[in-house]
Scaffold this motif. Structure first.
Motif, mmCIF file in Angstrom:
data_model
loop_
_atom_site.group_PDB
_atom_site.id
_atom_site.type_symbol
_atom_site.label_atom_id
_atom_site.label_comp_id
_atom_site.label_asym_id
_atom_site.label_seq_id
_atom_site.Cartn_x
_atom_site.Cartn_y
_atom_site.Cartn_z
ATOM 1 N N VAL A 189 9.823 9.658 4.525
ATOM 2 C CA VAL A 189 11.013 10.011 3.757
ATOM 3 C C VAL A 189 12.224 9.687 4.619
ATOM 4 C CG1 VAL A 189 12.188 11.831 2.469
ATOM 5 C CG2 VAL A 189 9.702 11.917 2.732
ATOM 6 N N ALA A 190 13.213 9.028 4.035
ATOM 7 C CA ALA A 190 14.423 8.676 4.781
ATOM 8 C C ALA A 190 15.658 9.002 3.959
ATOM 9 C CB ALA A 190 14.412 7.190 5.144
ATOM 10 N N GLY A 191 16.687 9.486 4.645
ATOM 11 C CA GLY A 191 17.962 9.769 4.012
ATOM 12 C C GLY A 191 18.981 8.701 4.377
ATOM 13 N N PHE A 192 19.800 8.314 3.408
ATOM 14 C CA PHE A 192 20.773 7.236 3.605
ATOM 15 C C PHE A 192 22.162 7.680 3.172
ATOM 16 C CE2 PHE A 192 16.683 5.313 2.985
ATOM 17 C CZ PHE A 192 16.629 4.287 3.910
ATOM 18 N N ASP A 193 23.170 7.160 3.860
ATOM 19 C CA ASP A 193 24.551 7.283 3.399
ATOM 20 C C ASP A 193 25.197 5.906 3.524
ATOM 21 O OD1 ASP A 193 25.354 6.929 6.062
ATOM 22 O OD2 ASP A 193 26.044 8.995 6.321
ATOM 23 N N HIS A 194 26.514 5.838 3.519
ATOM 24 C CA HIS A 194 27.194 4.541 3.539
ATOM 25 C C HIS A 194 26.921 3.740 4.820
ATOM 26 C CE1 HIS A 194 29.908 7.240 5.679
ATOM 27 N NE2 HIS A 194 30.407 6.161 6.263
ATOM 28 N N ARG A 195 26.440 4.396 5.868
ATOM 29 C CA ARG A 195 26.136 3.709 7.133
ATOM 30 C C ARG A 195 24.719 3.160 7.181
ATOM 31 N NH1 ARG A 195 27.145 8.830 10.658
ATOM 32 N NH2 ARG A 195 26.121 9.612 8.796
ATOM 33 N N GLY A 196 23.896 3.567 6.219
ATOM 34 C CA GLY A 196 22.482 3.193 6.236
ATOM 35 C C GLY A 196 21.629 4.428 6.465
ATOM 36 N N GLU A 197 20.470 4.240 7.081
ATOM 37 C CA GLU A 197 19.563 5.365 7.323
ATOM 38 C C GLU A 197 20.171 6.325 8.343
ATOM 39 O OE1 GLU A 197 15.346 5.998 9.488
ATOM 40 O OE2 GLU A 197 15.321 4.498 7.890
ATOM 41 N N ASP A 205 0.819 -1.211 0.000
ATOM 42 C CA ASP A 205 0.000 0.000 0.000
ATOM 43 C C ASP A 205 0.850 1.257 0.000
ATOM 44 O OD1 ASP A 205 -2.518 -1.296 0.000
ATOM 45 O OD2 ASP A 205 -2.298 -1.715 2.132
ATOM 46 N N SER A 206 1.987 1.194 -0.670
ATOM 47 C CA SER A 206 2.828 2.381 -0.801
ATOM 48 C C SER A 206 3.407 2.433 -2.207
ATOM 49 C CB SER A 206 3.966 2.373 0.228
ATOM 50 O OG SER A 206 4.953 1.430 -0.110
ATOM 51 N N ILE A 207 3.791 3.637 -2.588
ATOM 52 C CA ILE A 207 4.537 3.842 -3.821
ATOM 53 C C ILE A 207 5.892 4.370 -3.393
ATOM 54 C CG2 ILE A 207 4.738 5.220 -5.922
ATOM 55 C CD1 ILE A 207 1.694 5.184 -6.126
ATOM 56 N N ASP A 208 6.951 3.652 -3.735
ATOM 57 C CA ASP A 208 8.296 3.974 -3.268
ATOM 58 C C ASP A 208 9.171 4.468 -4.413
ATOM 59 O OD1 ASP A 208 7.195 2.867 -1.013
ATOM 60 O OD2 ASP A 208 8.323 1.004 -1.120
ATOM 61 N N ILE A 209 9.784 5.639 -4.167
ATOM 62 C CA ILE A 209 10.651 6.268 -5.162
ATOM 63 C C ILE A 209 11.960 6.646 -4.479
ATOM 64 C CG2 ILE A 209 10.902 8.155 -6.821
ATOM 65 C CD1 ILE A 209 7.799 8.497 -6.629
ATOM 66 N N GLY A 210 13.060 6.291 -5.106
ATOM 67 C CA GLY A 210 14.373 6.671 -4.586
ATOM 68 C C GLY A 210 14.944 7.831 -5.387
ATOM 69 N N PRO A 252 18.808 16.969 7.470
ATOM 70 C CA PRO A 252 19.093 17.969 6.439
ATOM 71 C C PRO A 252 19.130 19.391 7.011
ATOM 72 C CG PRO A 252 17.359 16.481 5.716
ATOM 73 C CD PRO A 252 17.605 16.193 7.160
ATOM 74 N N SER A 253 19.743 20.286 6.257
ATOM 75 C CA SER A 253 19.783 21.690 6.651
ATOM 76 C C SER A 253 18.349 22.227 6.717
ATOM 77 C CB SER A 253 20.592 22.502 5.638
ATOM 78 O OG SER A 253 19.882 22.603 4.415
ATOM 79 N N PRO A 254 18.117 23.290 7.489
ATOM 80 C CA PRO A 254 16.768 23.851 7.572
ATOM 81 C C PRO A 254 16.186 24.228 6.207
ATOM 82 C CG PRO A 254 18.125 24.759 9.324
ATOM 83 C CD PRO A 254 19.039 23.956 8.427
ATOM 84 N N SER A 262 23.113 13.304 3.331
ATOM 85 C CA SER A 262 22.881 11.924 2.887
ATOM 86 C C SER A 262 23.221 11.839 1.402
ATOM 87 C CB SER A 262 21.421 11.522 3.120
ATOM 88 O OG SER A 262 20.542 12.339 2.406
ATOM 89 N N ARG A 263 23.272 10.620 0.918
ATOM 90 C CA ARG A 263 23.566 10.396 -0.505
ATOM 91 C C ARG A 263 22.319 9.987 -1.278
ATOM 92 N NH1 ARG A 263 28.580 8.456 -3.503
ATOM 93 N NH2 ARG A 263 27.661 8.085 -5.526
ATOM 94 N N SER A 264 21.397 9.353 -0.588
ATOM 95 C CA SER A 264 20.169 8.880 -1.218
ATOM 96 C C SER A 264 18.979 9.183 -0.323
ATOM 97 C CB SER A 264 20.226 7.367 -1.454
ATOM 98 O OG SER A 264 21.262 7.035 -2.342
#
Length: 142
Positions: A92-100, A50-55, A118-120, A67-69
């Motif tokens: 919404v989640a931000g990820f880098d090499h460590r994960g979320e 029941d979700s639509i997921d976009i990266g 993220p920045s303000p 983050s990178r993604s």
């Protein structure tokens, strides 16, 4: 569920494309990914139908995003009585090499949580994009 798999009709495909364009208009460096989930049995068990997921992926780690993604999950609810399906919020989640590294939920209080948010300025832009995406998916006709 991957956006590419959820685009089952022209109207839904158009709304997904609009969501991608809204994000890319605000953040032109981002590259969209309509299949952010792997197609393996372990991942399939975790995916919400029941979700639509976009990266979205940035060229390197973005200092303003911290983050990178970014993964956007548009959550839906179908009323069992009226059968109306509507977007109830975004995760919404931000990820880098460590994960979320951070998360934003529009279902609760619209605030960021995580180790490095993220920045303000980016946070405010992202919240505005989320509002527009909810408007797009809750337009009559879906």
């Amino acid at each position: 569920m991957n956006a590419a798999e959820q685009a089952t009709n022209l109207e839904l495909a158009s709304k997904i494309a609009t969501a991608v364009n809204l994000f890319k208009f605000e953040f032109p460096d981002a590259k969209s990914d309509l299949k952010p989930w792997n197609n393996d049995p372990e991942t399939r068990e975790l995916v919400d139908p029941d979700s639509i997921d976009i990266g979205f992926h940035f060229p390197g780690v973005s200092k303003s995003w911290r983050s990178r993604s970014v993964l956007i999950q548009i959550r839906f609810y179908q009323d069992p009585i009226t059968k109306l399906r509507r977007a109830i919020g975004l995760e919404v989640a931000g990820f880098d090499h460590r994960g979320e590294v951070w998360r934003l939920s529009t279902v609760e209080n619209w605030s960021f949580v995580g180790d490095s948010v993220p920045s303000p300025q980016v946070g405010n832009q992202l919240k505005q994009v989320c509002r527009h995406i909810l408007e797009v998916f809750n337009q009559p006709g879906d």
